[in-house]
Write a protein that holds these residues in place. Structure first.
Motif, short mmCIF file in Angstrom:
data_model
loop_
_atom_site.label_atom_id
_atom_site.label_comp_id
_atom_site.label_asym_id
_atom_site.label_seq_id
_atom_site.Cartn_x
_atom_site.Cartn_y
_atom_site.Cartn_z
N ALA A 219 7.53 -6.56 -4.59
CA ALA A 219 8.70 -5.67 -4.58
C ALA A 219 8.43 -4.11 -5.39
CB ALA A 219 9.55 -6.11 -5.29
N ALA A 220 7.50 -4.47 -6.25
CA ALA A 220 7.27 -3.28 -6.88
C ALA A 220 6.06 -2.23 -6.01
CB ALA A 220 6.41 -3.62 -8.17
N LEU A 221 5.20 -3.07 -5.42
CA LEU A 221 4.22 -2.37 -4.65
C LEU A 221 4.67 -1.96 -3.39
CD1 LEU A 221 1.28 -2.01 -3.74
CD2 LEU A 221 1.36 -4.23 -2.67
N ARG A 222 5.88 -2.54 -2.92
CA ARG A 222 6.73 -1.91 -1.70
C ARG A 222 7.23 -0.62 -2.11
NH1 ARG A 222 11.64 -1.95 0.67
NH2 ARG A 222 11.80 -1.80 2.96
N ARG A 223 7.67 -0.56 -3.31
CA ARG A 223 8.72 0.66 -3.70
C ARG A 223 7.66 1.64 -4.00
NH1 ARG A 223 11.01 4.37 -3.95
NH2 ARG A 223 12.81 5.02 -5.58
N ALA A 224 6.39 1.52 -4.74
CA ALA A 224 5.73 2.51 -5.17
C ALA A 224 4.88 3.06 -3.85
CB ALA A 224 4.81 2.10 -6.21
N PHE A 225 4.50 2.19 -3.05
CA PHE A 225 3.41 2.51 -1.85
C PHE A 225 4.29 3.20 -0.84
CE2 PHE A 225 1.61 1.77 2.26
CZ PHE A 225 0.40 2.15 2.26
N SER A 226 5.52 2.92 -0.56
CA SER A 226 6.58 3.70 0.28
C SER A 226 6.54 5.02 -0.11
CB SER A 226 7.72 2.79 0.61
OG SER A 226 8.60 2.64 -0.51
N SER A 227 6.78 5.11 -1.43
CA SER A 227 7.33 6.60 -2.09
C SER A 227 6.00 7.43 -2.09
CB SER A 227 7.77 6.22 -3.61
OG SER A 227 7.97 7.72 -4.03
N LEU A 228 4.78 7.01 -2.46
CA LEU A 228 3.65 7.73 -2.67
C LEU A 228 2.89 7.66 -1.42
CD1 LEU A 228 3.07 6.77 -6.45
CD2 LEU A 228 3.78 9.08 -5.56
#
Length: 256
Positions: free
Chosen positions: A215-224
């Motif tokens: 979940a954290a990876l999806r949030r950060a990767f999609s943003s950056l």
């Protein structure tokens, strides 16, 4: 074999604050270094569990034990993953244009979003370990730490990196197809290990850590729009909190 031993030393010296008896670095071995992330995770997680058992054995006050257990994963890694958590939080929460978000990610200054998130992180971590003060068994934490690093290894191997990331260029060129299978196997073994170490509470904690990482990876990767070491650290930090919280709820939280 010499290259793998050197890569093991490189991984420990970079991702663990405990001093190594020797230091060596070969840039060509960087792709091999990440293969040992699950090993470092198992080691630091084992120390985490041993710390909890030792304080329980000594009969230390519950609040003190909870505080030490909350702080230990940050201390044993030299705050490296926590640093990534703070940097990514500031970048993602800025809601600026992509170029500005990436600029904030590399800014050495700490912003208000990171400070607020760190406070919430510590409060939740302390609360989780406060629920486990009546149990001597923390073995599932070894699996939590191992699965989070295995997930990080897989992420930096398969996801496209930012151009300025340490996982771009030579690292990507040195990645082999077998690395992906290795990390997938390591994740499965860590999930099984959680169950073997402490039954359903340990297994659920390891699964919660993997889910928290995703979940954290999806949030950060999609943003950056790219992978980096900071994102890996961000996701590891979230994963360990999720694992500890699940351990408290499904283990000591119901039986203590």
């Amino acid at each position: 074999m010499k290259r793998y031993l050197r890569a093991l030393g490189m991984c420990f010296s970079m991702f663990c604050a405990i001093p190594m008896p020797f230091r060596c670095w070969e840039e060509d071995d960087r792709p091999l270094m990440t293969l040992f992330l699950p090993v470092v995770g198992l080691f630091t997680g084992g120390l985490w569990a041993a710390m909890g058992w030792g304080m329980w054995k000594l009969g230390l006050p519950g609040a003190l034990r909870a505080a030490v257990m909350c702080a230990f994963p940050y201390l044993v890694t030299g705050f490296m993953h926590l640093d990534g958590f703070l940097d990514v939080t500031d970048a993602v929460k800025s809601w600026r244009a992509l170029e500005k978000r990436r600029e904030i990610l590399k800014d050495p200054h700490v912003g208000s979003f990171a400070v607020a998130a760190a406070g919430i992180l510590l409060i939740l971590g302390f609360g989780a370990f406060s629920a486990m003060t009546d149990t001597p068994c923390y073995l599932g934490l070894a699996a939590v730490s191992a699965v989070s690093r295995a997930c990080a290894g897989l992420a930096v191997t398969v996801l496209p990196p930012m151009s300025e990331s340490q996982y771009a260029g030579g690292y990507q060129a040195g990645v082999r197809k077998g690395h992906i299978a290795y990390f997938c196997a390591a994740i499965l073994l860590a999930l099984m290990g959680g169950f073997l170490l402490d039954g359903w509470p340990g297994g659920i904690a390891a699964a919660a850590a993997a889910a928290g990482f995703a979940a954290a990876l999806r949030r950060a990767f999609s943003s950056l729009k790219g992978m980096s070491g900071d994102i890996a650290g961000y996701a590891i930090t979230v994963a360990e909190l999720c694992g500890a919280a699940a351990y408290a709820v499904f283990g000591a939280g119901f039986t203590g």
